[in-house]
Structure formats: C-alpha cells, structure tokens
Design an enzyme around this catalytic site. Structure first.
Site, PDB file in Angstrom:
ATOM      1  N   GLU A 117       3.431  -9.678 -16.038  1.00 25.13           N
ATOM      2  CA  GLU A 117       4.557 -10.332 -16.731  1.00 25.13           C
ATOM      3  C   GLU A 117       5.727  -9.270 -16.647  1.00 25.13           C
ATOM      4  O   GLU A 117       5.698  -8.366 -17.243  1.00 25.13           O
ATOM      5  CB  GLU A 117       4.323 -11.027 -18.099  1.00 25.13           C
ATOM      6  CG  GLU A 117       5.719 -11.615 -18.745  1.00 25.13           C
ATOM      7  CD  GLU A 117       5.306 -12.420 -19.787  1.00 25.13           C
ATOM      8  OE1 GLU A 117       6.139 -12.954 -20.557  1.00 25.13           O
ATOM      9  OE2 GLU A 117       3.971 -12.282 -20.297  1.00 25.13           O
ATOM     10  N   ARG A 150       9.380 -16.877 -11.206  1.00 22.97           N
ATOM     11  CA  ARG A 150       8.946 -17.886 -12.383  1.00 22.97           C
ATOM     12  C   ARG A 150       8.710 -19.125 -11.747  1.00 22.97           C
ATOM     13  O   ARG A 150       9.752 -19.568 -11.011  1.00 22.97           O
ATOM     14  CB  ARG A 150      10.172 -17.695 -12.986  1.00 22.97           C
ATOM     15  CG  ARG A 150      10.122 -18.692 -14.375  1.00 22.97           C
ATOM     16  CD  ARG A 150      11.436 -18.647 -15.264  1.00 22.97           C
ATOM     17  NE  ARG A 150      11.463 -19.536 -16.279  1.00 22.97           N
ATOM     18  CZ  ARG A 150      10.653 -19.510 -17.316  1.00 22.97           C
ATOM     19  NH1 ARG A 150       9.728 -18.422 -17.613  1.00 22.97           N
ATOM     20  NH2 ARG A 150      10.734 -20.569 -18.213  1.00 22.97           N
ATOM     21  N   SER A 205      10.050 -15.469 -19.071  1.00 20.18           N
ATOM     22  CA  SER A 205       9.264 -14.683 -18.424  1.00 20.18           C
ATOM     23  C   SER A 205       8.897 -14.806 -17.046  1.00 20.18           C
ATOM     24  O   SER A 205       9.071 -16.032 -16.610  1.00 20.18           O
ATOM     25  CB  SER A 205       7.679 -15.424 -19.081  1.00 20.18           C
ATOM     26  OG  SER A 205       7.591 -15.112 -20.430  1.00 20.18           O
TER      27      SER A 205
END
Length: 444
Positions: free
Chosen positions: A415, A356, A381
């Site tokens: 993702e 991330r 995410s």
C-alpha cells in the site's frame, strides 16, 4: 533549486567561526566599554554596565559575522558510514539520517548527517551534499568534483546550534540589564523588544529575497535589529518623558475575562481507547522492526499505531467517511487523522506509478474527465503492485504518496497512501470491457 557537490565518505566537515568570533567580540566589546568609561567617567555601577553592554553587543555581533559564508571555517573531521551499494567517484555516498561524521569538536560520539536533498534519495534517504549540516551544526566542507545533486534542503534530524541557546539568552539578558542601568528600564525593555522584532522582520525579509541561511538574510537581520532597537529606545525615551509629566490616577477595578487555553491534541489512546491503541501500536512496531527498522525509528508510538490502525477495517471505514463529510468528524477522529498525517509526513515519498481499483458513484465518475481536477477528502489508498478490485481502475503518478506496507496489517497489498485532499489532474480516460481506466497525475 540548489545544485551542490555530492558528499562521500572521508569528505571533510567543518565548523564556522561563530564561537571564536563571539569570544573575540565579548573581549573587544568589554574593552571598548571600559575605554568609554575611562574617557567620560562614571560610577562603579555605570562602569560595570558599560563593560557588560559592550561585551554583549560585541559577542552577538561576532557570533553572526562568524557564521557568514566569507568567514573562515576550520575542519573538524570527516564523513563516515556511507551507502553500502551506491558509490560516487569510487567512495560510498552519504545519506541524511543514516550516515555520520566524526567531529573532533563535539566529543567522541559520531554525529548524524541531518540534511540532504529533497529531490534525490539514496537508499530511501536524502542524498547529502556540500554545505548540508550534521546534528552538531558542522557543515559538509568538501564534496565530489564532478557529481552535482540538486533539490532544496530537507532536514531529517534535529540540529544543535553551534552556540547554545542559553548563551544567547544570557547575552540578551545581560545586555538588557546593562541598558537599564545606563538608561532607564523603559528604554531597555522597548529597545530590546524593538531589536528582537526588527531582527525577526529583517530575517524574514532577507530570507525571502536572498534565501534562507544566506549572508543577505543575516545582514538584513542585523540591520533590522539595529533599526528596531533604535526605534524602541526612542519610544522608551518618549514614554519616560510622558510618565514624568502625566498625573497618574488609580485605575478602576476591572474584571478580566481569560479565554480558556485550547487543549492539546488527544493521544491515540484517548482517541480510540487504550486497549485498541496498545494493540495497534505494538503490532505496528513489531511489523516495522521486522521489515524496515530504520523507518520505524522515524515514527512515534501514536503515529505508527495510527497508521497501522488506518489499514484495518475498523480504521479506514471510520476515518474516510468522516473526512468526506458523510459522517460526523468527531474530536476523536480529528485526533486519529492528525496522528496518521503526522506520521506520513515523516516517511520518504514513494517514487513510481501506483494503482487503485474502486467503485465510484455515477456523479463522481462523471467528474473524472480528461483535463479535469479531482481530489478525495479522505486518505487515498493505492498499491505499488496491483490495483484493488473495482469497476474503475486508476493509475496514479504522484510524489505525495508514502509506502506503508512495512508496518501494515496487509503487507502483501504494497500500500502507498496519499493524504486527504491531494489534487490530481485526469490525464487519460478509457472505457474498456465495462471498466473505466483513469490516469491521474498529482498537481504540485
């Protein structure tokens, strides 16, 4: 943690003796009831009630005893549709939700394997083991002689009970009615409620001490049912004695306030608008059917549409600030969040490190110290490939993330989405060339 033999194609499946022993209990209980009336005498109504009560009790007892581990099993078929590329002892491995069994006791249609390991996955689905159940309640009876798979049971599909619920409710109603004839309605009602409550409590206690589905749990349930039924019957007798001596006066008229029933959760269309929900759902379903049709079947329209909607700019920019307390969390956003979370819970966990990239406020970044615990009130995410842009680069090691690129608007981002308030321990922190590198490990 359970350690059980791995299941393979052509391994046997079997049903318990519950059905046969229930029928035997019905017959035996009816005979005992009839014999008691023959010895003690009684009216026709009492005789019928005694037979019904005996049959109900005997049938219920036979059903429970027939499901015990020591009760005999009868083989009803074999496993089929194993993995195309994972083999155990030279035979295709069996996976929950995908593999099936050919069960002669439940008609010609194959029954899906409905349970597997919560820790070991084969082709993204739980690996099935001996004692795991199929959708028809048949259990996997044989397995590998030398391959053991651990992990608690994970259920992927609905399981039909061997004895339909309507049969058990019929036995309960018949037994309660017979008790009302043999004793009084109060004794019948309180005895039935006491038996149900005692059985439920015994099941909870037995499950905690001996394990869910164990013989110890079933014996505890039977004992609790008998004790609760006896106590309820005594309570009914005391009530009858009190009622027969108490002078009853007409009760005063009172106005009862009825609390409103909480409304069910909004649909996605109610939360975000019908047209928006339709576009999200249709687009997500098309993406999922193209990229992973098996995962698509796990999600409802509201769930798949909500997850897709979160991946859009309109979705995550509305949800995350509200979940973090920066903007109002309206009922519509609560419903939106609920559908996303429900959908994530149905998807298999992602195994592997994710990344991330982000920019954190100074006071938040300051909290990210080695040994500290951090969490995000919103969805987090991450990417299975490369981190997003930002002056903070985070590597994440966890097991709650769910890969959603198969339906996402931006599939190339790979993702992996973590639910709100997932807790992580900061394992490492390095400052390098103006970038802060953090390593997170999820806290179970």
């Amino acid at each position: 943690m359970s350690e059980l033999s791995a299941a393979r194609e052509l391994d046997e499946i079997a049903h318990t003796a519950s059905e046969g022993w229930m029928i035997a209990g019905l017959i035996g209980g009816a005979i005992v009831g009839a014999a008691l009336i023959a010895v003690t005498g009684g009216t026709a109504a009492v005789a019928v009630a005694a037979v019904v009560a005996g049959a109900s009790a005997g049938g219920g007892l036979g059903e429970v005893l027939g499901s015990m581990s020591w009760a005999p099993r009868h083989v009803t078929g074999v496993l089929a549709d194993g993995s195309p590329n994972v083999y155990i002892n030279g035979r295709p491995a069996i996976r929950a939700h995908i593999s099936t069994g050919e069960c002669s006791e439940d008609g010609p249609a194959k029954k899906v394997v409905a349970q597997g390991s919560a820790k070991v996955y084969i082709n993204d689905f739980p690996a099935a083991r001996i004692n795991d159940l199929l959708a028809c309640s048949a259990e996997i009876h044989t397995g590998s002689p030398n391959v053991i798979i651990g992990g608690e049971k994970e259920q992927t599909d609905d399981i039909e009970p061997e004895i339909p619920d309507w049969v058990n409710w019929t036995l309960l109603a018949a037994g309660a009615g017979a008790a009302a004839v043999l004793a009084t309605p109060a004794i019948a009602i309180l005895g039935t409620l006491g038996g149900l409550g005692g059985g439920f409590a015994g099941s909870l206690i037995g499950g905690a001490f001996f394990g869910e589905g164990s013989d110890g749990q079933k014996w505890s349930m039977l004992a609790g049912g008998f004790v609760g039924g006896f106590a309820g019957g005594k309570g009914g007798a005391k009530f009858d004695a009190w009622r027969n001596t108490k002078i009853v006066e007409p009760p005063p008229r009172v106005t009862t306030k009825v609390d409103p029933i909480s409304p069910p959760r909004m649909t996605l269309a109610e939360a975000v608008g019908q047209e928006q929900a339709k576009v999200w759902t249709q687009t997500a379903r098309a993406n999922a059917e193209k990229n992973n049709a098996q995962l698509s079947t796990l999600l409802t329209d509201d769930q798949i549409g909500a997850i897709y909607g979160y991946t859009t700019n309109e979705g995550y920019t509305a949800l995350n600030p509200a979940l973090r307390g920066q903007t109002p969390l309206t009922p519509e956003l609560e419903a939106f969040t609920g559908h996303v979370t429900d959908g994530l819970n149905k998807l298999p966990a992602y195994n592997g490190e994710t990344y991330r990239g982000t920019t954190l406020p100074a006071h938040i970044l300051e909290q990210n110290q080695i040994g500290g615990t951090v969490s995000d009130g919103g969805f987090m995410s991450t990417s299975a490939k490369t981190p997003f842009d930002g002056d903070v680069s985070i590597s994440v090691r966890g097991n709650s993330g769910k890969q959603i690129d198969f339906l996402s608007k931006y599939k190339n981002e790979a993702e992996v989405l973590y639910p709100p308030n997932t807790r992580f321990e900061v394992i490492n922190r390095i400052e390098q060339n103006g970038t802060t590198h953090l390593l997170y490990r999820e806290i179970p």
